[in-house]
Design an enzyme around this catalytic site. Structure first.
Site, PDB file in Angstrom:
ATOM      1  N   LYS A  34       0.844  -1.205   0.000  1.00 38.41           N
ATOM      2  CA  LYS A  34       0.000   0.000   0.000  1.00 38.41           C
ATOM      3  C   LYS A  34       0.878   1.254   0.000  1.00 38.41           C
ATOM      4  O   LYS A  34       2.085   1.181   0.298  1.00 38.41           O
ATOM      5  CB  LYS A  34      -0.921  -0.021   1.222  1.00 38.41           C
ATOM      6  CG  LYS A  34      -0.200  -0.026   2.553  1.00 38.41           C
ATOM      7  CD  LYS A  34      -1.158  -0.283   3.716  1.00 38.41           C
ATOM      8  CE  LYS A  34      -0.398  -0.361   5.033  1.00 38.41           C
ATOM      9  NZ  LYS A  34      -1.278  -0.777   6.153  1.00 38.41           N
ATOM     10  N   ARG A 129     -10.807  -0.306  15.597  1.00 39.81           N
ATOM     11  CA  ARG A 129     -10.785   0.566  14.415  1.00 39.81           C
ATOM     12  C   ARG A 129     -11.785   0.037  13.385  1.00 39.81           C
ATOM     13  O   ARG A 129     -12.822   0.656  13.156  1.00 39.81           O
ATOM     14  CB  ARG A 129      -9.360   0.631  13.864  1.00 39.81           C
ATOM     15  CG  ARG A 129      -9.151   1.669  12.806  1.00 39.81           C
ATOM     16  CD  ARG A 129      -7.700   1.757  12.388  1.00 39.81           C
ATOM     17  NE  ARG A 129      -7.187   0.498  11.868  1.00 39.81           N
ATOM     18  CZ  ARG A 129      -5.971   0.329  11.345  1.00 39.81           C
ATOM     19  NH1 ARG A 129      -5.140   1.362  11.281  1.00 39.81           N
ATOM     20  NH2 ARG A 129      -5.573  -0.836  10.886  1.00 39.81           N
ATOM     21  N   TYR A 250      13.213  31.707   2.760  1.00 39.19           N
ATOM     22  CA  TYR A 250      12.008  32.418   3.219  1.00 39.19           C
ATOM     23  C   TYR A 250      12.140  32.800   4.684  1.00 39.19           C
ATOM     24  O   TYR A 250      12.589  32.011   5.517  1.00 39.19           O
ATOM     25  CB  TYR A 250      10.776  31.530   3.065  1.00 39.19           C
ATOM     26  CG  TYR A 250      10.308  31.381   1.646  1.00 39.19           C
ATOM     27  CD1 TYR A 250       9.873  32.482   0.902  1.00 39.19           C
ATOM     28  CD2 TYR A 250      10.284  30.124   1.046  1.00 39.19           C
ATOM     29  CE1 TYR A 250       9.436  32.334  -0.401  1.00 39.19           C
ATOM     30  CE2 TYR A 250       9.840  29.965  -0.260  1.00 39.19           C
ATOM     31  CZ  TYR A 250       9.421  31.075  -0.981  1.00 39.19           C
ATOM     32  OH  TYR A 250       9.001  30.926  -2.260  1.00 39.19           O
ATOM     33  N   MET A 298       9.358  24.638  -0.857  1.00 38.64           N
ATOM     34  CA  MET A 298       8.608  23.566  -1.513  1.00 38.64           C
ATOM     35  C   MET A 298       9.511  22.668  -2.363  1.00 38.64           C
ATOM     36  O   MET A 298       9.391  21.447  -2.332  1.00 38.64           O
ATOM     37  CB  MET A 298       7.501  24.173  -2.383  1.00 38.64           C
ATOM     38  CG  MET A 298       6.584  23.124  -2.988  1.00 38.64           C
ATOM     39  SD  MET A 298       5.394  23.840  -4.125  1.00 38.64           S
ATOM     40  CE  MET A 298       4.435  24.885  -3.039  1.00 38.64           C
TER      41      MET A 298
HETATM   42  C1  LIG Z   1      -0.501  -1.799   6.830  1.00 41.80           C
HETATM   43  C2  LIG Z   1      -1.021  -3.083   7.321  1.00 41.80           C
HETATM   44  C3  LIG Z   1      -0.155  -4.175   7.525  1.00 41.80           C
HETATM   45  C4  LIG Z   1       1.349  -4.065   7.425  1.00 41.80           C
HETATM   46  O1  LIG Z   1       1.811  -3.476   8.623  1.00 41.80           O
HETATM   47  P1  LIG Z   1       3.377  -3.291   8.911  1.00 41.80           P
HETATM   48  O2  LIG Z   1       3.428  -2.773  10.297  1.00 41.80           O
HETATM   49  O3  LIG Z   1       3.852  -2.294   7.918  1.00 41.80           O
HETATM   50  O4  LIG Z   1       3.993  -4.619   8.734  1.00 41.80           O
HETATM   51  C5  LIG Z   1      -0.720  -5.384   7.872  1.00 41.80           C
HETATM   52  N1  LIG Z   1      -2.059  -5.506   8.034  1.00 41.80           N
HETATM   53  C6  LIG Z   1      -2.900  -4.474   7.879  1.00 41.80           C
HETATM   54  C7  LIG Z   1      -4.359  -4.686   8.105  1.00 41.80           C
HETATM   55  C8  LIG Z   1      -2.416  -3.239   7.540  1.00 41.80           C
HETATM   56  O5  LIG Z   1      -3.264  -2.204   7.388  1.00 41.80           O
END
Ligand SMILES: *Cc1c(COP(=O)(O)O)cnc(C)c1O
Length: 358
Positions: A34, A129, A250, A298
């Site tokens: 991700k 969550r 700046y 920036m």
């Molecule tokens: C991001 C995520 C992971 C990976 O977590 P790390 O701490 O980066 O290993 C695993 N499971 C879920 C549900 C996540 O959102």
């Protein structure tokens, strides 16, 4: 080429992958890519892990991220983490992603978009969550399967895997008890990077490493066996000697002293070099450090040097180590945040150079 770039060491990525796989020898890896693989570039990372580490499953956070993998020819199962919103059911279905279901509304929307589609169900074992409450799991599973969907696995997520083993064991027990109460057995998973390294939940069917693949220690301290994968480098676009008292940047928040030179580096906060590093960050230079002088803007950052250098000089903006000033982990600590945030803030406009891909 832009004179600032990221170097991503795919060899190190592969060794981290092998190390994590060795910590969970009976589990299949779901590589978490991700946020553009935590800034490392999701497509190249996923391809390398598939071809060199035998990874057969990936996970992303958004259907857009999944679509990017699909467009690049990644045909393996891609799990959509987080909780599916009904508005996103169409997108998840179109790209053949496996959504995470925690509400009936999302389950109905996905069943309409992809009849008979594959899904996963998430249980809230304590993090609060997203997830189905353990007591409601059996009813939720029956409803999801009643819609004709195929539940490919059930999972949960740990809140304190990097700091509280007892609480993590308690979460794991809550999860396993809820799964055991179901009329049949489903594949299960729970472990993120911290849990894999702590040996918690590694006996289940899958594990979900993210940050540790990239060599970053989940607890921000140390992670034996892992190598950071990413370095950030830059060449100066101008190096000049300013007269004593001359302002820089700046707000003119820095004033040149006596014998010093200012190098202007071609990156700024829009690239992921936090503005909070103004007058207090460092880059590595010739084995030592050059301090940020003035405000980070920036697209440009100024650093102070004791002597002039040419435009070929290479400065290390992020070093692939645990250096407290220039490693992602150390810099995150100095900024009061975590390396996850700094890695995912690395802008897509930074060129990424991949090393070690045979
Ligand atoms: C991001 C995520 C992971 C990976 O977590 P790390 O701490 O980066 O290993 C695993 N499971 C879920 C549900 C996540 O959102």
């Amino acid at each position: 080429m832009r004179p600032t770039w990221l170097e991503i060491d795919l060899g190190a990525l592969g060794r981290n992958c092998a190390h994590l796989a060795g910590r969970a020898p009976d589990a299949q890896l779901i590589a978490v890519v991700k946020a553009d693989a935590y800034g490392h570039g999701a497509v190249r990372v996923a391809r390398y892990l598939r071809e060199r580490c035998g990874v057969r499953r990936f996970a992303v956070a958004t259907s857009g991220e999944g679509a990017e993998l699909r467009a690049a020819g990644i045909a393996e199962p891609v799990l959509l983490l987080g909780a599916l919103h009904p508005d996103d059911a169409e997108g998840a279905a179109r790209h053949g992603l496996t959504p995470t279901l925690v509400t009936l509304a999302a389950a109905r929307a996905f069943a309409a978009a992809r009849p008979g589609g594959r899904v996963q169900v998430k249980v809230d074992s304590g993090m609060g969550r997203v997830g189905v409450a353990p007591a409601e799991l059996a009813g939720f599973m029956a409803a999801v399967e009643g819609l004709g969907l195929e539940v490919e696995a059930i999972y949960t997520h740990f809140a304190v895997a990097d700091e509280d083993e007892a609480e993590t064991r308690r979460q794991l027990a809550v999860f396993l008890e809820a799964a055991r109460a179901l009329p049949r057995r489903y594949p299960l998973h729970a472990a993120n990077s911290a849990a894999i390294l702590a040996g918690l939940g590694t006996g289940l069917d899958f594990v979900r490493p993210g940050v540790a693949l990239y060599g970053l220690p989940p607890d921000m301290k140390e992670a034996p066996g892992l190598e950071p994968v990413l370095a950030w480098k830059a060449r100066p676009t101008q190096v000049k000697r300013l007269p004593a008292g001359h302002g820089v940047g700046y707000g003119l928040s820095y004033r040149a002293g006596g014998e010093e030179w200012i190098a202007t580096l071609p990156f700024g906060y829009a690239d992921g070099f936090s503005r909070a590093l103004s007058n207090r960050g460092w880059v590595r230079w010739r084995g030592g450090y050059a301090p940020v002088a003035g405000r980070v803007s920036m697209d440009q950052t100024t650093v102070r040097l004791p002597e002039p250098v040419g435009l070929d000089e290479v400065f290390e903006v992020v070093t692939p180590d645990l250096d407290e000033r220039t490693g992602l982990t150390g810099r995150a600590r100095a900024l009061g945040t975590i390396h996850y945030e700094l890695a995912t803030a690395l802008s897509r406009r930074l060129p990424r150079i991949y090393l070690g891909d045979g």
